[in-house]
Scaffold this active site. Structure first.
Site, PDB file in Angstrom:
ATOM      1  N   TYR A 142       0.822  -1.206   0.000  1.00 27.99           N
ATOM      2  CA  TYR A 142       0.000   0.000   0.000  1.00 27.99           C
ATOM      3  C   TYR A 142       0.864   1.267   0.000  1.00 27.99           C
ATOM      4  CZ  TYR A 142      -4.682  -1.948   0.863  1.00 27.99           C
ATOM      5  OH  TYR A 142      -5.895  -2.580   0.756  1.00 27.99           O
ATOM      6  N   LYS A 192       3.429 -15.295   1.676  1.00 24.34           N
ATOM      7  CA  LYS A 192       3.594 -15.997   0.395  1.00 24.34           C
ATOM      8  C   LYS A 192       5.097 -16.261   0.247  1.00 24.34           C
ATOM      9  CE  LYS A 192       2.041 -17.673  -3.521  1.00 24.34           C
ATOM     10  NZ  LYS A 192       1.192 -18.882  -3.600  1.00 24.34           N
ATOM     11  N   ASP A 224      -2.726 -18.126  -0.183  1.00 23.70           N
ATOM     12  CA  ASP A 224      -3.735 -18.814  -1.009  1.00 23.70           C
ATOM     13  C   ASP A 224      -4.396 -19.929  -0.204  1.00 23.70           C
ATOM     14  OD1 ASP A 224      -1.231 -20.076  -1.049  1.00 23.70           O
ATOM     15  OD2 ASP A 224      -1.375 -20.718  -3.143  1.00 23.70           O
ATOM     16  N   ASP A 248      -6.258  -7.148   4.002  1.00 23.49           N
ATOM     17  CA  ASP A 248      -7.401  -6.488   3.365  1.00 23.49           C
ATOM     18  C   ASP A 248      -8.296  -7.543   2.726  1.00 23.49           C
ATOM     19  OD1 ASP A 248      -8.979  -4.319   2.292  1.00 23.49           O
ATOM     20  OD2 ASP A 248      -8.042  -4.753   0.361  1.00 23.49           O
ATOM     21  N   ASP A 252     -12.140  -9.263   4.354  1.00 19.84           N
ATOM     22  CA  ASP A 252     -13.439  -9.261   3.657  1.00 19.84           C
ATOM     23  C   ASP A 252     -13.977 -10.686   3.553  1.00 19.84           C
ATOM     24  OD1 ASP A 252     -13.321  -6.473   3.130  1.00 19.84           O
ATOM     25  OD2 ASP A 252     -14.253  -6.774   1.162  1.00 19.84           O
TER      26      ASP A 252
END
Ligand code: IPM
Ligand code: MG
Length: 357
Positions: A142, A192, A224, A248, A252
């Protein structure tokens, strides 16, 4: 009588409607629990662009820094999507997080029994879910440099940089370890590391800290797989530690375990200074101004503000209990509507919450 200065940032879309509900409830609980809340409203996001030309006016940031806590509703509107990035509502929110140095974003995900059938997942999978996403909030892709767009060799290129320093990982990992120690003692760090160097550093730093927290069971999961495990068997998680982008996305996803993103609060904290409390959901421009919004994530964010930011746990309990009672009585906003329940708009839901106090 204790006095707390609270900056309200209604922002865009459904923001003003849900802020009204939260404010009225806060006035009642503060009265009842014998402390004073002094509110000050400030513009941010699209509404600040309209009134000042900037998504985060300097006066808003100054007021937030000088407060005891900040309660933000939501920012963003498709009206501003074509503006240059530094003029967009989202840039105001990122600037606020960075300007207040709020590196730790806590997103609790807990199933409310009355809503178990509102989830798109099966009851057997989600019953008893109680997890906390600890998301790094002021670093990662970000904010990483270099970033931008350029034209070269007759083509275009867009780029961002995912980067963390060791100390940035350490300070967010410390928050996650401490929260895990207060909960069920299990910390799963998401990365990751099979592909990204930044993730390998993240993993190494978390591992290096683990011996200092003997009671905590530490595991690592690729992002993942974490996305898959969250819908396959979410009860396996206690605390999920993530970088900015992965958090983020996963928060959700985790929100849908509870039936609606309209239920999820969050707290953003720095090492000292005021915290920022905001729902995980956005400004929902499609239903803005129609009295359809679910104010409960906002009310639960106000409860987090009372508990964590202002150290008023009894008043926080009162707000959370009001939400539970209203749901148990069968009142629902449209996002949660189910057979046999009573559908209410935002304003009427606010009235029911007031009665339930
Ligand atoms: C969130 C939101 C923000 C984010 C947006 C509005 C900038 O999605 O708080 O999760 O990406 O952090
Ligand atoms: Mg988000």
């Amino acid at each position: 009588m204790a006095q707390h200065r609270v900056v309200l940032l209604p922002g865009d879309g459904i923001g003003p409607e849900i802020t009204d509900v939260a404010r009225r409830l806060l006035e009642v609980v503060s009265d009842r629990h014998r402390f004073e809340l002094v509110f000050e409203e400030q513009p941010i996001g699209g509404s600040a662009i309209d009134s000042t030309g900037e998504p985060l006016p300097a006066s808003t940031l100054e007021a937030c820094k000088a407060s005891d806590a900040v309660l933000l509703a939501a920012i963003g509107s498709p009206r501003f999507d074509s503006l240059p990035r530094e003029k967009r509502p989202e840039t105001g929110l990122l600037g606020l997080r960075a300007g207040m140095d709020l590196f730790a974003n806590l997103r609790p995900v807990k199933i409310v029994p009355a809503l178990i059938d509102a989830s798109s997942l099966k009851r057997e999978v989600i019953e008893g879910v109680d997890l906390m996403v600890v998301r790094e909030l002021t670093g990662g892709i970000y904010f990483g440099q270099p970033k931008g767009r350029l034209e070269a060799d007759g083509d275009e290129r867009g780029f961002n940089t995912m980067t963390y320093s060791g100390s940035e990982v350490d300070r967010i990992a410390k928050v996650a370890f401490e929260i895990a120690a207060e909960r069920r003692g299990r910390l799963c760090s998401v990365d990751k590391a099979n592909v990204l160097d930044v993730s390998q550093l993240w993993r190494d730093r978390v591992d290096a800290m683990a011996p200092g927290y003997g009671g905590i069971e530490v595991s690592h999961m690729y992002v993942d797989n974490a996305a898959m495990q969250l819908v396959r068997d979410p009860r396996q998680f206690d605390v999920l530690l993530t970088g900015n982008l992965f958090g983020d996305i996963l928060s959700d996803e985790a929100a849908m375990l509870t039936g609606s993103i309209g239920m999820l609060p969050s707290a953003s904290l720095g090492s000292d200074g005021p915290g920022l409390f905001e729902p995980v959901h956005g400004s929902a421009p499609d239903i803005a101004g129609q009295d359809k919004a679910n104010p409960m994530a906002m009310v639960l964010s106000a409860a987090m503000m009372l508990r964590i930011g202002l150290k008023q746990p009894a008043a926080a309990d009162a707000l959370e209990n009001a939400v539970d009672r209203v749901l148990a009585a069968g009142f629902r906003t449209g996002d949660l509507m189910a057979q046999g329940c009573t559908q209410l708009g935002c304003e009427a839901m606010g009235q029911e919450l007031l009665k339930a106090l």
